[in-house]
Design a protein around this motif. Structure first.
Motif, PDB file in Angstrom:
ATOM      1  N   TYR A 157      32.336  46.189  44.493  1.00 63.24           N
ATOM      2  CA  TYR A 157      33.334  46.141  43.422  1.00 63.24           C
ATOM      3  C   TYR A 157      33.680  44.696  43.072  1.00 63.24           C
ATOM      4  O   TYR A 157      34.046  43.909  43.946  1.00 63.24           O
ATOM      5  CB  TYR A 157      34.582  46.887  43.874  1.00 63.24           C
ATOM      6  N   PRO A 158      33.572  44.315  41.796  1.00 62.25           N
ATOM      7  CA  PRO A 158      33.866  42.930  41.396  1.00 62.25           C
ATOM      8  C   PRO A 158      35.372  42.713  41.242  1.00 62.25           C
ATOM      9  O   PRO A 158      35.941  42.949  40.178  1.00 62.25           O
ATOM     10  CB  PRO A 158      33.138  42.793  40.053  1.00 62.25           C
ATOM     11  N   GLU A 159      35.994  42.251  42.294  1.00 57.79           N
ATOM     12  CA  GLU A 159      37.450  42.100  42.299  1.00 57.79           C
ATOM     13  C   GLU A 159      37.939  41.122  41.235  1.00 57.79           C
ATOM     14  O   GLU A 159      38.974  41.340  40.602  1.00 57.79           O
ATOM     15  CB  GLU A 159      37.915  41.613  43.682  1.00 57.79           C
ATOM     16  N   ASN A 160      37.193  40.033  41.043  1.00 60.26           N
ATOM     17  CA  ASN A 160      37.649  38.976  40.132  1.00 60.26           C
ATOM     18  C   ASN A 160      36.662  38.795  38.990  1.00 60.26           C
ATOM     19  O   ASN A 160      35.713  38.034  39.087  1.00 60.26           O
ATOM     20  CB  ASN A 160      37.819  37.658  40.907  1.00 60.26           C
ATOM     21  N   GLY A 161      36.893  39.512  37.886  1.00 59.19           N
ATOM     22  CA  GLY A 161      36.031  39.373  36.719  1.00 59.19           C
ATOM     23  C   GLY A 161      34.732  40.129  36.839  1.00 59.19           C
ATOM     24  O   GLY A 161      34.609  41.099  37.584  1.00 59.19           O
ATOM     25  N   ALA A 162      33.712  39.669  36.095  1.00 54.07           N
ATOM     26  CA  ALA A 162      32.396  40.305  36.078  1.00 54.07           C
ATOM     27  C   ALA A 162      31.465  39.592  37.055  1.00 54.07           C
ATOM     28  O   ALA A 162      31.603  38.389  37.290  1.00 54.07           O
ATOM     29  CB  ALA A 162      31.813  40.265  34.673  1.00 54.07           C
ATOM     30  N   PHE A 163      30.514  40.333  37.606  1.00 49.59           N
ATOM     31  CA  PHE A 163      29.547  39.750  38.534  1.00 49.59           C
ATOM     32  C   PHE A 163      28.155  39.948  37.967  1.00 49.59           C
ATOM     33  O   PHE A 163      27.679  41.083  37.806  1.00 49.59           O
ATOM     34  CB  PHE A 163      29.664  40.394  39.912  1.00 49.59           C
ATOM     35  N   HIS A 164      27.493  38.823  37.652  1.00 53.15           N
ATOM     36  CA  HIS A 164      26.161  38.871  37.051  1.00 53.15           C
ATOM     37  C   HIS A 164      25.111  38.801  38.147  1.00 53.15           C
ATOM     38  O   HIS A 164      24.791  37.721  38.649  1.00 53.15           O
ATOM     39  CB  HIS A 164      25.996  37.723  36.058  1.00 53.15           C
ATOM     40  N   VAL A 165      24.576  39.974  38.513  1.00 47.28           N
ATOM     41  CA  VAL A 165      23.599  40.052  39.606  1.00 47.28           C
ATOM     42  C   VAL A 165      22.314  39.316  39.231  1.00 47.28           C
ATOM     43  O   VAL A 165      21.748  38.568  40.028  1.00 47.28           O
ATOM     44  CB  VAL A 165      23.299  41.523  39.959  1.00 47.28           C
ATOM     45  N   ALA A 166      21.841  39.547  37.996  1.00 44.10           N
ATOM     46  CA  ALA A 166      20.582  38.942  37.544  1.00 44.10           C
ATOM     47  C   ALA A 166      20.844  37.563  36.942  1.00 44.10           C
ATOM     48  O   ALA A 166      20.621  37.328  35.746  1.00 44.10           O
ATOM     49  CB  ALA A 166      19.891  39.855  36.534  1.00 44.10           C
TER      50      ALA A 166
END
Length: 328
Positions: A157-166
């Motif tokens: 779960y991305p607690e702080n904003g968006a998480f760009h995996v790629a």
């Protein structure tokens, strides 16, 4: 014959008595202590906040799709899709195994566009969010042809904003700084604040770049993996090169899609659900939702396939002539 049987019985009478007693004792024991199915138990909170014990049978296929982990979060893996079932056959088992290894509670949704318009990835992601939000509280906008290989790539779960995996430095093809495509994790609440993605992007490309601007305007932080040293072995890219990308720009599409779209988004995506199917592929499960998008030709005529332009232009000319006659 009877005399022989009496002799046998007399000779083995103690052994037979012993067997009879074991049978009786065993029957009584099973009656008092029946064999039960082996289960795991764990304590969770119910809707009222009370502690309850939940029983779970062992060896459940794709268990992290069906169980509720301690985090309380559930990921919707949203795959915008059109007739790419060969790639889906690889994607579902791979992602199921990958996410289960991370103990990520998840459900995979393939949103399959079955109308006759050009492909609209952004609208399909918007639909995926709407169709999954009652079950999941964050999403992965996930290309079907991009498979993570490094287990350090987190889908939590991305607690702080968006998480760009790629991330740009990890993606096999795209390396510019503003790139947020491929695989992006976003909280459901943030996705709604952003009004999802623009529905104006028919054909291939640019919807991710517009979404990057939306996130920046709203102050959504974008973070990316750190400490990944696997380079071009971080992902497996399985795109079939025989599938040509629809990069054409028709009518005034280029002009109308080069600025931030403040009009369309998840709250305005227009579609109908044709059917839903629950499929099992090896040990993975996927919900395939067949959808038909609707297009406002006065607003985005570039939704039409090139072969339909001639008919559209004739109809438009005919309508213009009728309007001239009415004015006279």
């Amino acid at each position: 014959m009877a005399r022989v049987l009496r002799r046998v019985f007399y000779k083995y009478r103690l052994f037979l008595f012993f067997i009879l007693m074991l049978t009786i004792i065993g029957s009584c024991f099973l009656a008092l202590y029946p064999i039960q199915e082996q289960k795991n138990t764990r304590e969770v909170k119910d809707d009222k906040g009370e502690n309850v014990v939940r029983e779970e049978t062992k060896n459940v296929i794709n268990k992290h799709e069906d169980e509720s982990p301690a985090t309380g979060h559930r990921l919707a893996v949203i795959v915008p899709f059109r007739d790419r079932f060969e790639e889906l056959m690889d994607f579902v088992p791979h992602m199921t195994k990958f996410l289960n290894a991370q103990k990520v509670h998840h459900k995979i949704f393939a949103i399959n566009q079955i109308d006759n318009y050009r492909f609209n990835r952004a609208s399909l992601i918007n639909i995926g969010f709407l169709e999954s939000k009652s079950q999941c509280d964050y999403i992965a906008m996930h290309d079907v042809d991009l498979l993570p290989l490094n287990p350090a790539l987190s889908y939590s779960y991305p607690e702080n904003g968006a998480f760009h995996v790629a991330a740009p430095e990890l993606h096999p093809l795209y390396h510019y700084k503003k790139f947020v495509g491929g695989i992006l994790l976003v909280k459901g609440s943030d996705f709604e604040k952003l009004n999802g993605l623009s529905n104006k992007y028919w054909g291939w490309g640019l919807e991710d770049d517009e979404f990057f601007v939306r996130m920046k305007k709203l102050g959504i932080t974008i973070t990316r993996p750190v400490g990944i040293t696997t380079g071009n072995q971080t992902f497996k890219h399985v795109h079939d090169r025989r599938r040509t990308r629809d990069k054409s720009r028709f009518f005034d599409q280029k002009e109308k899609t080069r600025r931030l779209d403040k009009i369309t988004g998840v709250n305005s995506v227009d579609y109908t659900v044709d059917s839903k199917h629950e499929l099992t592929i090896d040990d993975g499960c996927v919900t395939v939702i067949n959808v038909k998008l609707k297009c406002d030709l006065d607003f985005t005529p570039w939704c039409l396939m090139k072969e339909d332009h001639e008919v559209y232009l004739k109809l438009k000319e005919s309508q213009a002539n009728k309007n001239k006659i009415k004015k006279k």
